[in-house]
Design an enzyme around this catalytic site. Structure first.
Site, mmCIF file in Angstrom:
data_model
loop_
_atom_site.group_PDB
_atom_site.id
_atom_site.type_symbol
_atom_site.label_atom_id
_atom_site.label_comp_id
_atom_site.label_asym_id
_atom_site.label_seq_id
_atom_site.Cartn_x
_atom_site.Cartn_y
_atom_site.Cartn_z
ATOM 1 N N LYS A 1 5.086 -9.295 -36.803
ATOM 2 C CA LYS A 1 6.309 -10.111 -36.827
ATOM 3 C C LYS A 1 6.192 -11.343 -35.941
ATOM 4 O O LYS A 1 6.756 -12.395 -36.256
ATOM 5 C CB LYS A 1 7.535 -9.279 -36.444
ATOM 6 C CG LYS A 1 7.695 -8.899 -35.004
ATOM 7 C CD LYS A 1 8.938 -8.046 -34.811
ATOM 8 C CE LYS A 1 9.190 -7.709 -33.347
ATOM 9 N NZ LYS A 1 9.588 -8.893 -32.559
ATOM 10 N N CYS B 1 4.707 -5.491 -32.973
ATOM 11 C CA CYS B 1 4.754 -6.844 -32.410
ATOM 12 C C CYS B 1 3.930 -7.880 -33.178
ATOM 13 O O CYS B 1 4.468 -8.885 -33.632
ATOM 14 C CB CYS B 1 4.288 -6.824 -30.953
ATOM 15 S SG CYS B 1 5.401 -5.930 -29.850
ATOM 16 N N ARG C 1 5.478 1.844 -37.307
ATOM 17 C CA ARG C 1 5.887 0.491 -37.705
ATOM 18 C C ARG C 1 4.668 -0.406 -37.948
ATOM 19 O O ARG C 1 3.845 -0.603 -37.073
ATOM 20 C CB ARG C 1 6.792 -0.130 -36.639
ATOM 21 C CG ARG C 1 8.159 0.492 -36.550
ATOM 22 C CD ARG C 1 8.969 -0.101 -35.418
ATOM 23 N NE ARG C 1 8.405 0.224 -34.103
ATOM 24 C CZ ARG C 1 8.886 -0.235 -32.955
ATOM 25 N NH1 ARG C 1 9.925 -1.053 -32.965
ATOM 26 N NH2 ARG C 1 8.329 0.113 -31.815
ATOM 27 N N THR D 1 14.536 -7.249 -32.977
ATOM 28 C CA THR D 1 14.490 -8.587 -33.585
ATOM 29 C C THR D 1 13.443 -8.549 -34.695
ATOM 30 O O THR D 1 12.380 -9.150 -34.580
ATOM 31 C CB THR D 1 14.127 -9.666 -32.542
ATOM 32 O OG1 THR D 1 12.896 -9.303 -31.880
ATOM 33 C CG2 THR D 1 15.223 -9.807 -31.506
ATOM 34 N N ARG E 1 2.240 -2.471 -23.856
ATOM 35 C CA ARG E 1 1.401 -1.920 -24.914
ATOM 36 C C ARG E 1 1.816 -0.482 -25.162
ATOM 37 O O ARG E 1 1.937 0.303 -24.219
ATOM 38 C CB ARG E 1 -0.074 -1.971 -24.512
ATOM 39 C CG ARG E 1 -0.630 -3.359 -24.273
ATOM 40 C CD ARG E 1 -1.998 -3.261 -23.615
ATOM 41 N NE ARG E 1 -1.902 -2.620 -22.298
ATOM 42 C CZ ARG E 1 -2.956 -2.196 -21.599
ATOM 43 N NH1 ARG E 1 -4.174 -2.311 -22.110
ATOM 44 N NH2 ARG E 1 -2.794 -1.636 -20.416
ATOM 45 N N GLU E 2 2.030 -0.145 -26.408
ATOM 46 C CA GLU E 2 2.387 1.237 -26.713
ATOM 47 C C GLU E 2 1.249 2.158 -26.307
ATOM 48 O O GLU E 2 0.082 1.886 -26.536
ATOM 49 C CB GLU E 2 2.712 1.385 -28.202
ATOM 50 C CG GLU E 2 3.974 0.631 -28.595
ATOM 51 C CD GLU E 2 4.515 1.057 -29.940
ATOM 52 O OE1 GLU E 2 4.503 2.274 -30.230
ATOM 53 O OE2 GLU E 2 4.935 0.182 -30.704
ATOM 54 N N LEU F 1 -11.820 -6.498 -28.718
ATOM 55 C CA LEU F 1 -13.070 -6.795 -29.425
ATOM 56 C C LEU F 1 -13.534 -5.595 -30.251
ATOM 57 O O LEU F 1 -14.710 -5.493 -30.579
ATOM 58 C CB LEU F 1 -14.175 -7.185 -28.430
ATOM 59 C CG LEU F 1 -14.135 -8.604 -27.857
ATOM 60 C CD1 LEU F 1 -15.335 -8.845 -26.959
ATOM 61 C CD2 LEU F 1 -14.097 -9.650 -28.972
#
Length: 437
Positions: free
Chosen positions: A261, A258, A326, A89, A152-153, A248
């Protein structure tokens, strides 16, 4: 727990992780993709996504007969009880999420979905998408559920199997409970809500994290101007349980698949209902400013200009432990450097592909060779263990710009190099701080 027959449409980062992990929980999963070559690779057990534990889960699922791969959504849904949509998406025109892939899948499977099956939006989609998909389905017997992912990648498998929470939203309670039951072995807190609220949870969470990152980058710049150390400041902040230690760490700006976008999409959603989300816009603007600030730091390290300067980049992926480019902040910085005429050589342990405007090499010392400035852009652990004396001998310049505050400054200084971090050095403004206050 009852094993279910599940179809997962899309074998990208979210889809493959979802399919492999659900299979590891005992379900029978069929993963579908339109990319024939990708399906063939996966059938052969070849996982090209760099994600710890994922290849092993895929192999285990296939060996146990619980995970298979097919071409096309129609081939996957024939006897599925639950169908997960894990298709892209991407950011569309004006920043809104592009739902073309979602709509295409629904058009393909609408008439062949089994009676009583459930369609689950796993992809990040705007508020109201579940209702939109339901209207497109025109199947009162097939409820649509929102079940956002929070992966989370670099730690996606761990995150899936050890979640902070499971969020499931549907206006039909039974459908929500059936989807929530798929995860019952995980024992995670479960939020059952309506579809719109579940969709909003994902955007609200990601945009809050983006705000936190932009905030700490702004604090880092202020620390430089005031002679404070952002590492000590964030340590002092992080012990406050209301704030916490995560997100932080200052850096070259946030990015990835993510946050960029999702922030833009929520801005569009807010504008559509007449809300001026100025706080979120400021978050995005601060991120843009941070990249420009990093370039200014590199420019100064290179002697005040970038045209014709050779810059060695350590790290290209958007974060360590992944091979995902990306919306990588490293590449955003690289593009700005290139626009000013810099000659770029880059190394990343996870990247062996072509990158526009960057000569990608297979050795970190090759990236440093003849560089007027060496720049750390991604926090790969191996960079800490480099022979920095050798780096200093190979490089033309002596300054290392560490945009992640990842390296040991003392180790670099002992190697004869000058370490520049973010938010950890006094910025000479030509005036006495005491006079300012």
């Amino acid at each position: 727990m009852f094993a279910r027959r599940i179809a997962v449409i899309g074998t990208g980062y979210v889809g493959l992780t979802t399919g492999a992990c659900l299979a590891s929980l005992g379900h029978h999963v069929v993963c579908a993709d339109v990319d024939v070559a990708k399906v063939e690779r996966l059938r052969a057990g070849k996982v090209t996504i760099l994600e710890p534990g994922l290849a092993e889960l895929v192999a285990e699922g296939q060996a146990g007969g619980r995970l298979e791969f097919v071409v096309g959504a129609a081939a996957a849904v024939g006897d599925a009880e639950v169908v997960f949509l894990c298709v892209p998406t991407p950011m569309g025109q004006g920043g809104a999420a592009d739902l073309a892939a979602v709509e295409s899948v629904i058009s393909e499977v609408r008439t062949i979905l089994p009676v009583g099956s459930i369609v689950v939006n796993k992809s990040t989609v705007p508020v109201g998408t579940a209702a939109r998909v339901s209207n497109l389905l025109k199947r009162k017997d097939v409820p649509v559920v929102s079940n956002p992912e929070f992966l989370r990648e670099g730690t996606a498998v761990h995150d899936f199997l050890n979640p902070d929470r499971i969020v499931v939203g549907c206006d039909i309670q039974d459908a929500a409970e059936r989807v929530a039951a798929l995860y019952s072995r995980l024992g995670a807190p479960t939020v059952l809500t309506d579809a719109a609220s579940a969709e909003m949870v994902k955007y609200a969470a990601n945009c809050f994290l983006a705000m936190k990152l932009s905030y700490v980058n702004a604090i880092a710049e202020l620390c430089e101007r005031l002679g404070a150390d952002v590492a000590d400041v964030t340590e002092g902040m992080g012990y406050d349980r209301r704030i916490g230690q995560s997100f932080l760490q200052p850096g070259p700006g946030w990015g990835g698949s993510c946050l960029p976008k999702d922030t833009q999409a929520l801005l569009q959603v807010a504008a559509a209902v007449g809300y001026d989300f100025s706080l979120l816009q400021a978050t995005i603007d601060t991120n843009t400013h941070q990249r420009q600030l990093i370039v200014a730091k590199i420019r100064e390290a290179a002697g005040g200009r970038l045209r014709g300067r050779r810059i060695g980049l350590l790290g290209l992926a958007f974060k360590a432990g992944t091979n995902d480019l990306r919306d990588s902040p490293a590449l955003a910085v690289a593009a700005l450097l290139r626009a000013e005429g810099a000659e770029l050589t880059g190394y990343d342990p996870g990247i062996d592909q072509h990158v526009d405007g960057v000569r990608v090499v297979s050795d970190p010392y090759e990236a440093a060779k003849d560089a007027d400035t060496v720049v750390v852009l991604t926090e790969w652990p191996e960079f800490r263990g480099l022979d920095w004396t050798r780096v200093g001998e190979l490089a033309a310049g002596s300054v290392v710009v560490d945009t992640r505050n990842h390296l040991d400054p003392d180790a670099l200084r002992r190697s004869g190099l000058t370490w520049w971090g973010v938010g950890r050095g006094h910025l000479d403004l030509g005036q006495d701080l005491a006079a300012v206050i």
